[in-house]
Design a protein around this motif. Structure first.
Motif, PDB file in Angstrom:
ATOM      1  N   GLY A 311      40.854  27.064  42.749  1.00  0.00           N
ATOM      2  CA  GLY A 311      39.567  26.803  42.108  1.00  0.00           C
ATOM      3  C   GLY A 311      38.699  28.016  41.925  1.00  0.00           C
ATOM      4  N   LEU A 312      38.866  29.041  42.771  1.00  0.00           N
ATOM      5  CA  LEU A 312      38.086  30.271  42.623  1.00  0.00           C
ATOM      6  C   LEU A 312      38.883  31.390  41.974  1.00  0.00           C
ATOM      7  CD1 LEU A 312      36.219  30.345  46.061  1.00  0.00           C
ATOM      8  CD2 LEU A 312      35.434  29.399  43.885  1.00  0.00           C
ATOM      9  N   THR A 313      40.182  31.435  42.251  1.00  0.00           N
ATOM     10  CA  THR A 313      40.998  32.527  41.723  1.00  0.00           C
ATOM     11  C   THR A 313      41.215  32.398  40.221  1.00  0.00           C
ATOM     12  OG1 THR A 313      42.141  32.768  43.832  1.00  0.00           O
ATOM     13  CG2 THR A 313      43.218  33.715  41.900  1.00  0.00           C
ATOM     14  N   ILE A 314      41.580  31.216  39.756  1.00  0.00           N
ATOM     15  CA  ILE A 314      41.898  31.040  38.335  1.00  0.00           C
ATOM     16  C   ILE A 314      40.696  31.370  37.442  1.00  0.00           C
ATOM     17  CG2 ILE A 314      42.631  29.395  36.572  1.00  0.00           C
ATOM     18  CD1 ILE A 314      44.854  30.376  38.435  1.00  0.00           C
ATOM     19  N   PRO A 315      39.482  30.851  37.717  1.00  0.00           N
ATOM     20  CA  PRO A 315      38.344  31.248  36.873  1.00  0.00           C
ATOM     21  C   PRO A 315      38.066  32.746  36.913  1.00  0.00           C
ATOM     22  CG  PRO A 315      37.807  29.287  38.139  1.00  0.00           C
ATOM     23  CD  PRO A 315      39.097  29.804  38.684  1.00  0.00           C
ATOM     24  N   THR A 316      38.211  33.366  38.094  1.00  0.00           N
ATOM     25  CA  THR A 316      37.951  34.804  38.194  1.00  0.00           C
ATOM     26  C   THR A 316      38.975  35.597  37.399  1.00  0.00           C
ATOM     27  OG1 THR A 316      37.039  34.462  40.406  1.00  0.00           O
ATOM     28  CG2 THR A 316      37.615  36.715  39.791  1.00  0.00           C
ATOM     29  N   ILE A 317      40.241  35.232  37.540  1.00  0.00           N
ATOM     30  CA  ILE A 317      41.294  35.928  36.803  1.00  0.00           C
ATOM     31  C   ILE A 317      41.156  35.681  35.304  1.00  0.00           C
ATOM     32  CG2 ILE A 317      43.783  36.084  36.443  1.00  0.00           C
ATOM     33  CD1 ILE A 317      42.820  37.367  38.999  1.00  0.00           C
ATOM     34  N   ALA A 318      40.740  34.463  34.934  1.00  0.00           N
ATOM     35  CA  ALA A 318      40.527  34.169  33.513  1.00  0.00           C
ATOM     36  C   ALA A 318      39.440  35.067  32.935  1.00  0.00           C
ATOM     37  CB  ALA A 318      40.154  32.704  33.336  1.00  0.00           C
ATOM     38  N   ALA A 319      38.356  35.259  33.701  1.00  0.00           N
ATOM     39  CA  ALA A 319      37.297  36.163  33.232  1.00  0.00           C
ATOM     40  C   ALA A 319      37.785  37.605  33.195  1.00  0.00           C
ATOM     41  CB  ALA A 319      36.074  36.031  34.136  1.00  0.00           C
ATOM     42  N   ALA A 320      38.554  37.993  34.211  1.00  0.00           N
ATOM     43  CA  ALA A 320      39.045  39.375  34.259  1.00  0.00           C
ATOM     44  C   ALA A 320      40.067  39.662  33.168  1.00  0.00           C
ATOM     45  CB  ALA A 320      39.661  39.659  35.632  1.00  0.00           C
ATOM     46  N   SER A 321      40.750  38.617  32.685  1.00  0.00           N
ATOM     47  CA  SER A 321      41.768  38.821  31.647  1.00  0.00           C
ATOM     48  C   SER A 321      41.173  39.342  30.344  1.00  0.00           C
ATOM     49  CB  SER A 321      42.530  37.517  31.391  1.00  0.00           C
ATOM     50  OG  SER A 321      41.680  36.534  30.822  1.00  0.00           O
ATOM     51  N   LEU A 322      39.845  39.224  30.196  1.00  0.00           N
ATOM     52  CA  LEU A 322      39.203  39.736  28.986  1.00  0.00           C
ATOM     53  C   LEU A 322      39.310  41.256  28.903  1.00  0.00           C
ATOM     54  CD1 LEU A 322      35.974  37.519  28.989  1.00  0.00           C
ATOM     55  CD2 LEU A 322      38.045  37.222  27.612  1.00  0.00           C
ATOM     56  N   TRP A 323      39.408  41.928  30.074  1.00  0.00           N
ATOM     57  CA  TRP A 323      39.520  43.389  30.049  1.00  0.00           C
ATOM     58  C   TRP A 323      40.796  43.906  30.701  1.00  0.00           C
ATOM     59  CZ3 TRP A 323      39.638  45.172  35.041  1.00  0.00           C
ATOM     60  CH2 TRP A 323      39.046  44.373  36.018  1.00  0.00           C
ATOM     61  N   LEU A 324      41.589  43.006  31.311  1.00  0.00           N
ATOM     62  CA  LEU A 324      42.871  43.428  31.850  1.00  0.00           C
ATOM     63  C   LEU A 324      43.897  43.552  30.734  1.00  0.00           C
ATOM     64  CD1 LEU A 324      43.189  41.235  35.081  1.00  0.00           C
ATOM     65  CD2 LEU A 324      42.689  43.678  34.942  1.00  0.00           C
TER      66      LEU A 324
END
Length: 378
Positions: A311-324
């Motif tokens: 629940g916390l990792t997926i949203p964070t990684i989804a947001a980070a994927s914008l610049w990863l």
């Protein structure tokens, strides 16, 4: 004698996080020799154990289920930080690191921690007793989050590979954070009684006050509550320990990856190593709670950790994927989907009665052993 050991525990748990932060400052950004890597690993382990102690001090002060929630969120912060830092430094080869780590966390919590907790409780009191209402709600949330985030990407067709399209990833992130928020609301406010330890009577493990969350009169309840000052000191030391764990794990990451390459293990083994490391505090805390017949606390930690990991990792990684750079691979392979499905079925059969024996503990531990074997030999 008890006072001596209590003072000894207090002294090393106070100094370990501070020394670990100092070691981190000295080793950060430098190429360090094998001896220093070993020293850093020792301080990393000490910081993990100190984090367990201080989290338990805070948990005892604030009470359940808030205490379990604090430790689950703290450990998930470590996991998210490690995933992002290693994904950035690993390049395209780390595109599946988030999936591997989150799935490993689910298997470790739902089989490893649950199995060990039931084993400890059943060995001491023959039957492990817990609250089926709260535990069942937690398991249902974990199963839904895992399916939406880790299984569906393997079957979607908008983009090639086991990955979500941007709109699908946004929905998975929204669903993850929403369901986790609803669970926290349920656990801490609306139905808090469903997540409190239940009382046991007799060696057969009869249950009392299950729906009303009667607390077990174990040694933990007879201990004096920590003062507000002691709890605040523990909070500061817990934050220092978590910072040290994140930083030292990042320092140790190249050594871990080198060992994986030397041993010719699959890349997924890195995610398993990360999950095993960051979940060590909760594993120790859950086993200690189970030994005191507070199985509900152990299950709160196990399923709460799995839920927070998704629940916390997926949203964070989804947001980070914008610049990863590179794709974000989330979909599990057929073997892992089978393991996840079997885990959900077995966990459901374990949770529904509200009591478990050595058999249920053995089944969960065998599933965990199968996951570890397939992680190194797919």
């Amino acid at each position: 004698m008890n006072l001596f050991f209590r003072r000894l525990a207090t002294s090393w748990t106070t100094t370990a996080p501070i020394l670990a932060v100092i070691v981190l400052a000295l080793a950060w950004g430098r190429t360090i020799p094998p001896l220093v890597v070993t020293i850093a690993a020792l301080f990393l382990a000490a910081a993990v154990l100190a984090a367990v102690h201080h989290a338990e001090v805070i948990a005892h002060r604030v009470g359940e289920p808030f205490g379990s929630l604090i430790l689950a969120v703290a450990v998930t912060v470590i996991e998210v930080a490690l995933i992002i830092s290693l994904t950035v430094s690993g390049g395209p080869a780390a595109s599946s690191l988030a999936r591997d780590t989150v799935f490993a966390a689910v298997m470790i919590t739902c089989n490893g921690i649950v199995g060990l907790s039931l084993l400890m409780a059943a060995l001491r009191r023959r039957v492990a007793v817990f609250n089926a209402e709260g535990t069942g709600a937690a398991l249902a949330t974990v199963a839904t989050l895992a399916t939406l985030s880790l299984v569906l990407p393997a079957f979607t067709t908008t983009v090639s590979g086991p990955a979500f399209a941007p709109a699908q990833l946004a929905f998975a992130a929204f669903a993850s954070i929403t369901l986790y928020g609803l669970f926290v609301l349920t656990q801490t406010i609306r139905h808090r009684e469903y997540f409190l330890p239940v009382e046991t009577t007799g060696e057969r493990g009869g249950k009392q006050g299950g729906r009303h969350g009667g607390r077990h009169g174990g040694e933990a309840e007879h201990a004096d509550l920590s003062s507000n000052r002691a709890a605040m000191v523990s909070l500061a030391l817990l934050l220092a320990a978590l910072i040290a764990v994140v930083g030292l794990a990042k320092v140790e990451a190249p050594s871990i990856e080198a060992v994986v390459r030397t041993a010719r293990l699959p890349q997924a083994a890195v995610g398993v190593a990360i999950a095993l490391l960051v979940l060590l505090p909760e594993t120790l805390a859950a086993v200690r709670a189970a030994r005191r017949a507070r199985v509900q606390v152990s299950l709160n930690l196990a399923f709460g950790s799995a839920m927070a990991s998704i629940g916390l990792t997926i949203p964070t990684i989804a947001a980070a994927s914008l610049w990863l750079e590179g794709p974000l691979l989330l979909g599990l392979g057929p073997t892992h989907i089978v393991l996840l499905g079997l885990t959900v079925v077995v966990a459901t059969l374990t949770v529904v009665p509200g009591r478990a024996t050595l058999l249920q503990a053995g089944v969960h531990l065998m599933l965990f052993a199968a996951f570890l074997l397939l992680a190194v030999s797919p």
